[in-house]
Structure formats: C-alpha cells, structure tokens
Scaffold this motif. Structure first.
Motif, PDB file in Angstrom:
ATOM      1  N   VAL A  72       0.846  -1.205   0.000  1.00 20.91           N
ATOM      2  CA  VAL A  72       0.000   0.000   0.000  1.00 20.91           C
ATOM      3  C   VAL A  72       0.877   1.249   0.000  1.00 20.91           C
ATOM      4  CG1 VAL A  72      -1.580   1.389   1.425  1.00 20.91           C
ATOM      5  CG2 VAL A  72      -1.974  -1.081   1.162  1.00 20.91           C
ATOM      6  N   ALA A  73       1.867   1.252   0.890  1.00 22.19           N
ATOM      7  CA  ALA A  73       2.742   2.416   1.019  1.00 22.19           C
ATOM      8  C   ALA A  73       3.519   2.667  -0.274  1.00 22.19           C
ATOM      9  CB  ALA A  73       3.699   2.225   2.198  1.00 22.19           C
ATOM     10  N   ALA A  74       4.021   1.570  -0.877  1.00 14.50           N
ATOM     11  CA  ALA A  74       4.826   1.727  -2.092  1.00 14.50           C
ATOM     12  C   ALA A  74       3.978   2.266  -3.237  1.00 14.50           C
ATOM     13  CB  ALA A  74       5.456   0.388  -2.476  1.00 14.50           C
ATOM     14  N   ARG A  86       2.055   9.378  -5.739  1.00 13.97           N
ATOM     15  CA  ARG A  86       2.055  10.683  -5.084  1.00 13.97           C
ATOM     16  C   ARG A  86       3.262  11.524  -5.477  1.00 13.97           C
ATOM     17  NH1 ARG A  86       0.047   9.929   0.470  1.00 13.97           N
ATOM     18  NH2 ARG A  86       1.829   8.578   0.600  1.00 13.97           N
ATOM     19  N   GLY A  87       4.383  10.844  -5.766  1.00 17.31           N
ATOM     20  CA  GLY A  87       5.595  11.605  -6.063  1.00 17.31           C
ATOM     21  C   GLY A  87       5.978  12.462  -4.882  1.00 17.31           C
ATOM     22  N   ASN A  88       6.183  13.754  -5.105  1.00 19.85           N
ATOM     23  CA  ASN A  88       6.612  14.624  -4.009  1.00 19.85           C
ATOM     24  C   ASN A  88       5.462  15.329  -3.284  1.00 19.85           C
ATOM     25  OD1 ASN A  88       9.336  14.062  -4.405  1.00 19.85           O
ATOM     26  ND2 ASN A  88       9.433  15.576  -6.082  1.00 19.85           N
ATOM     27  N   GLU A  89       4.237  15.066  -3.740  1.00 21.50           N
ATOM     28  CA  GLU A  89       3.083  15.676  -3.082  1.00 21.50           C
ATOM     29  C   GLU A  89       2.934  15.206  -1.639  1.00 21.50           C
ATOM     30  OE1 GLU A  89      -0.699  15.355  -5.004  1.00 21.50           O
ATOM     31  OE2 GLU A  89       0.288  15.233  -6.947  1.00 21.50           O
ATOM     32  N   GLU A  90       2.203  15.973  -0.844  1.00 18.88           N
ATOM     33  CA  GLU A  90       1.927  15.507   0.515  1.00 18.88           C
ATOM     34  C   GLU A  90       0.431  15.286   0.727  1.00 18.88           C
ATOM     35  OE1 GLU A  90       3.953  16.960   3.802  1.00 18.88           O
ATOM     36  OE2 GLU A  90       5.888  16.526   2.871  1.00 18.88           O
ATOM     37  N   ARG A  91      -0.315  15.137  -0.357  1.00 21.33           N
ATOM     38  CA  ARG A  91      -1.759  14.909  -0.222  1.00 21.33           C
ATOM     39  C   ARG A  91      -2.066  13.488   0.248  1.00 21.33           C
ATOM     40  NH1 ARG A  91      -4.111  16.437  -5.733  1.00 21.33           N
ATOM     41  NH2 ARG A  91      -5.783  15.046  -5.103  1.00 21.33           N
ATOM     42  N   GLU A  92      -3.123  13.383   1.042  1.00 20.34           N
ATOM     43  CA  GLU A  92      -3.546  12.072   1.524  1.00 20.34           C
ATOM     44  C   GLU A  92      -4.093  11.226   0.380  1.00 20.34           C
ATOM     45  OE1 GLU A  92      -6.364  12.484   4.664  1.00 20.34           O
ATOM     46  OE2 GLU A  92      -4.793  12.599   6.187  1.00 20.34           O
ATOM     47  N   ILE A  93      -3.800   9.935   0.425  1.00 14.41           N
ATOM     48  CA  ILE A  93      -4.402   8.988  -0.518  1.00 14.41           C
ATOM     49  C   ILE A  93      -5.071   7.897   0.312  1.00 14.41           C
ATOM     50  CG2 ILE A  93      -3.963   7.364  -2.377  1.00 14.41           C
ATOM     51  CD1 ILE A  93      -1.645   9.003  -3.264  1.00 14.41           C
ATOM     52  N   THR A 148      -2.130   7.745   4.498  1.00 12.54           N
ATOM     53  CA  THR A 148      -3.099   6.847   3.873  1.00 12.54           C
ATOM     54  C   THR A 148      -4.223   6.523   4.854  1.00 12.54           C
ATOM     55  OG1 THR A 148      -1.677   4.995   4.523  1.00 12.54           O
ATOM     56  CG2 THR A 148      -1.526   5.701   2.239  1.00 12.54           C
ATOM     57  N   PRO A 149      -5.207   7.417   4.991  1.00 11.27           N
ATOM     58  CA  PRO A 149      -6.320   7.147   5.901  1.00 11.27           C
ATOM     59  C   PRO A 149      -7.201   6.016   5.383  1.00 11.27           C
ATOM     60  CG  PRO A 149      -6.779   9.084   4.576  1.00 11.27           C
ATOM     61  CD  PRO A 149      -5.371   8.682   4.254  1.00 11.27           C
ATOM     62  N   TRP A 150      -7.842   5.307   6.308  1.00 10.35           N
ATOM     63  CA  TRP A 150      -8.712   4.179   5.966  1.00 10.35           C
ATOM     64  C   TRP A 150      -9.959   4.646   5.221  1.00 10.35           C
ATOM     65  CZ3 TRP A 150      -9.259  -0.506   4.781  1.00 10.35           C
ATOM     66  CH2 TRP A 150     -10.497  -1.180   4.910  1.00 10.35           C
ATOM     67  N   HIS A 151     -10.339   3.910   4.198  1.00 11.20           N
ATOM     68  CA  HIS A 151     -11.545   4.187   3.411  1.00 11.20           C
ATOM     69  C   HIS A 151     -12.343   2.890   3.332  1.00 11.20           C
ATOM     70  CE1 HIS A 151     -13.993   5.662  -0.018  1.00 11.20           C
ATOM     71  NE2 HIS A 151     -13.834   4.444  -0.505  1.00 11.20           N
ATOM     72  N   ARG A 152     -13.558   2.884   3.882  1.00 12.49           N
ATOM     73  CA  ARG A 152     -14.387   1.682   3.812  1.00 12.49           C
ATOM     74  C   ARG A 152     -14.781   1.434   2.360  1.00 12.49           C
ATOM     75  NH1 ARG A 152     -19.799   1.104   3.822  1.00 12.49           N
ATOM     76  NH2 ARG A 152     -20.596  -0.962   4.389  1.00 12.49           N
TER      77      ARG A 152
END
Lengths: 322, 322
Positions: A237-239, A245-252, A281-285
C-alpha cells in the motif's frame, strides 16, 4: 444493454449481471482461475462459461452484452492481448473488456472517486493506486515468487513454521493439529511430499482461516505469521501510494479487498501498519466488492458509467453480492 | 563386483563406477531430477539410464552391480519404498540402494568418520547430521516451500529484489542487467510471466552464479541476498547439530557440498555464520564429493566399505570426480 462484471480469484470467481438501470438481473459463481497455472485458453473458457451460465439465469434481456473480466496474473500487454483475442473467439456475441483484478477492486472500493489505493489479499495479493491521473501497482508477483502479503503467503508461512519446529529451528505452535487435520496428515514431515504432490496455491491459501483462528486464540507463531503477511500488504500500500504521489503531501485513502481481508482481525492488523501518519493513507471503507467494480468497468467501457450510478441505494443492493 | 554411486541433483546428476579395489572404471553425467517435479517413474528411469550408460563405458567387468542412488526430495518411507520398487522393476540386474542426497554428501564429506554435519547448497538445500548413532536433518523443504538456503532461494530472492525496486519497495541493484540479459527479457515486469510460464526451479537456481558475481563486485542488494541464503544454510547446520548433540557439549565438525557451496565467496559467508564458538561446529574440509559418498554407500550396502578404502591416494583420485 446488459453489463456483466466478472471477478476472477485464485480460488473462486464471482459474476454479476445488471441492466441499464443498474438492476441486478443475475449472479453466478464458479471455480477460480489463474493465467499462470491454468494457461490462457482454460482461463478464458472458465470466464466464458461463467458469463453464459449467469446470463442464462438472467432471463431474456435486450441489447448487447458488455462484460468486464477482471483477473489476477494479467501482468503484461502481450498476455492481455492474447487473452482478449481468445475471449472474442470463444464468445463473439459479447463485448469484452479485460483488466487486472486489482482494477476491479479499486473501482469497487472507490467508485467514482479519483484518488485511492486498494490492497487485495485473497489467494494472491496486489496493491493498486490511482491519483491525479497516474496509476501504480505493487506486489502481485504470483505463487512461484512467494506472493507476499497473500492468503497463499499466510498458508505457506504456517507450513514453514511447522517444519521449522520439526527440524529444531523454531518454537512449537498450536497450528500443528488443525493444519495436519485439515490436510489429512498424521506427521509433520509428510507436509513436504503433500505440498509438492497434492497442493495448488489455492489449497495453501485455504489454510489462512486456520491461521487466523489460531492467531485469534493467541498462538504466538500464528500471530507472527498473520502480522508478517499484514506488514507485507501494508508495505505494498505504502509503495503504490508513494509512486503515484511523487513529491506531493496529499492524503491517498486506502481500502482492502479479497477474501482474507474480509477477516476483521487481519484487516485490523493491516490498518494498524498503515496508521503511520507519515504514510498519509487514511482508511476508506470499500463502497462495493470487486465484482461490482467489474460491473462499473463494463459500464465505463460502454460509456454509461457515471457517479450517478453510485447512489447509496444502488450500493446497498450491490453490497449483498460480496 | 562393481559399485556405482549416483548423485542426483536438481540441475544435473553425476555417476561413478568403481571396481572392488576402488579403481574408477567410468564416470557419467546426465540431467537432474526431482521426485516432486518429475514424479517417481521418470526419476527412476533417469537414474537407470545414467547407470546403464556409465556401465557401458566401463567395459566388461565381472560380478553383480551394487548401485546407490542418492536423490533430493526423498522425504518419506512411503516414497522411498515406491521409488525402490520401480528401480528394481526397471533394472532387476542391479542391487539398488536408495538414499537422500544428503546422506551421500555426508558420506563423501566425512567418509569413515562418525560425527559431522553436512549442508548441501545446490539447486536445493538440506543439512544432515550424524553423531553418536543419532541422525537428524534440517531444511530440504523443496521449491514449493521456498527451499531456504538453496541456489533456488538465491535466484528467487534476486528476482524479488528486482521486482521490489520496480514497485518502489526496494533499492536499485546492479543485478538488473545481468539477470534480464540471462533471461532474455528487456523489462523487469516481464519477470512475473517468465517465472510462471517458463522457469523450473533449476532455471531459478541457475541465476546463483550471477548473484554471486554481483555480490563479489560489491552490489549491496546482491551481498544481502547471498548473506541471507548463507545465514539460512548456517541455521540449518546449527539446528541439525543441536538435534543430534542433545545436551552434550562435544564439537560436531561441519562441511559443505553442492554446486553453490563450491563458490569460495559463498562458502566463506556460510563458514563465518557458523564460526560462533557457542555452535561448536568447526570447519571440516570435505574428503570427497557426494558422488563418491554414493559409491561408499553402495560398497557399504554390499558389506565391503571400510576405513581401509579411504587412503589419501584413493581420495585424491576420487576428488577429480567433482
């Protein structure tokens, strides 16, 4: 028009047919398939059989049939092209779309969303991310390479734990009795012959519920096996998130799919490993199961899928297809 | 009498025929075999073919032929009994003895000795110990379970390292170019299809020399792959020694066999991991290769093997069989 979604797993396959209004006409299930193990012709034949049997249950319905077959092990353009050609040969009356099963899981989990990572843990495992027009996958390397993060991985690690103890290389575990019973064996050393002579990857993955059960009972070896698999899946998931995302800091946001991920204990361990705030990476049901994601892909291919299809009522009805 | 030793590996097999005086009459080589992959009938047929071809090269010789077939994957009494029955059916003129290849490696390494551990690292891996009338093995679990400590393990870890980098889960490595060249691939992601469609475990093990080469050049990923395999093999040595030693504190010398162990860099890493004084496993240079160990087993079965056969001159002549 009829839209058919087919989610092909390593152990079993699911199929749903809906009409233009999104009404479920029929559901079907069948054996799993794997391009690498069964070969393209057999995999295509199984998909066609499942679609035809499901459509037969749908009664009479008008217009062309658009079907999306979403299957593991579809790793190269070449394999996908050959597979699609065989599908068209076998059933030219259907408009076929072919995708990796990770794409169906993504579409089911995120629907009309635009950013997300989904990790599948069934017989096999893979993570797939989409964000800002980019997409990436991680893992999904198949049984011959160990398929880290999968149900197969969980079963294989459990068998190794028994053999390690037998050979004086690891601690005893309460996994021994249920695993040997399940395999119909009386001695740990018989595992080696049994695995090589009689077990497909799906049989190894079928040990996952036993491992999860013993982990729930607190067996340390089982806990460590489950945690190792959960950690591998979280790493994927992290990879995948990092890559899109590249260099962005937005949540996915991330979501889970697949039979093993349906286990609450396991899903909890994966979520814990993904809870690091630095991972963003917040949880998404998941909104719907992969087979519904496959239906969406069939609709998309026909140009009729839109956010409008995803009313809550709609989703609720789909949920029962899981 | 003629004594024939057959050392069956996963990639290739070796055969030596000697007369009662221990004079080498003929040598032979052939394809490898694996009970789990090829099945018992094919494995037995390959052994018989190799023995007959070697004996044809031995010219005329008197008396019965005693042959010891030593092969990996011989894990249960049942498999051994079936295998022996097929050998007798195929070639009733030969007196057959059937053993795990670890036993031949042990006999070659320690000859008339009574205490020792041998670890084989070829296509597969296994450790085998004898001490004070007891014996034990560790590892040797076969490719479907990852075969830790083997050449297959080394190749598999190398392929995984390339995929990990590709998917954003691991560092770059200079292994990429030589491995892709060796496989005839231009893209890392093609590895997944290639492994599942085209590679036997012996093909994966054939990557070991490339990995050892890059490790020798200082590539950190390759060094870590080699060291992981060496550590697994040393763990098997320690476990087998512990099992036969029980509570004793006597030293049990250890030795190495198999194609990958023939690499000085690799053998050095294994020896380093076994150098812990607490393990009580001092290094023992193998006296003869496994195929000569197999000859000794054939002699032993016929009641003619003794320490007398192990003069230095004798061993020197055998050494060239490696």
């Amino acid at each position: 028009m009829i839209f058919v979604g087919i989610d092909v797993g390593g152990t079993s396959s699911r199929c749903v047919a809906v009409d233009t209004a999104g009404k479920v006409l029929a559901r079907g299930g069948g054996p799993g398939s794997n391009v690498h193990r069964h070969g393209i012709p057999e995999a295509a034949q199984r998909a066609v059989t499942l679609v035809r049997r499901t459509l037969a249950g749908a009664g009479s319905a008008d217009g062309p049939v658009h079907a999306a077959v979403c299957t593991a092990g579809l790793d190269t353009e070449e394999t996908a092209r050959t597979f699609a050609a065989v599908l068209r040969d076998l059933a030219p009356e259907v408009v076929w779309r072919l995708e990796n099963d990770a794409v169906a899981a993504w579409k089911g989990a995120f629907g009309a969303g635009e950013s997300g990572v989904v990790a599948i843990c069934g017989t096999g495992a893979v993570a797939f991310a989409r964000h800002d027009g980019r997409q990436a996958r991680a893992g999904g390397w198949g049984a011959a390479l160990g398929d880290e993060g999968s149900g197969y991985d969980m079963g294989r690690r459990a068998l190794l734990a028994l053999l390690r103890h037998q050979d004086g290389m690891g601690p005893a575990t309460s996994l021994r009795e249920p695993v040997l019973n399940h395999l119909g064996l009386s001695r740990t050393e018989s595992i080696i012959d049994h695995v090589h002579f009689h077990m497909q990857p799906s049989h190894v993955a079928a040990l996952a519920p036993l491992v999860l059960g013993q982990a729930g009972e607190g067996d340390e070896v089982a806990v460590s096996v489950v945690d190792g698999v959960a950690r591998s899946l979280a790493g994927m998931v992290a990879a995948a998130a990092r890559t899109v995302r590249g260099n962005e800091e937005r949540e996915i946001p991330f979501s889970l799919a697949g039979g093993v991920s349906g286990d609450e204990y396991f899903a909890g361990r994966v979520r814990r490993h993904c809870a690091d705030p630095a991972l963003l990476t917040p949880w998404h049901r998941p909104e719907a199961p992969p087979v519904v994601g496959a239906v969406y892909l069939a609709m998309e291919a026909a140009g009729t899928f839109s956010a409008v299809d995803l009313t809550q009522d709609h989703v609720d009805r789909y949920q029962t297809c899981n």
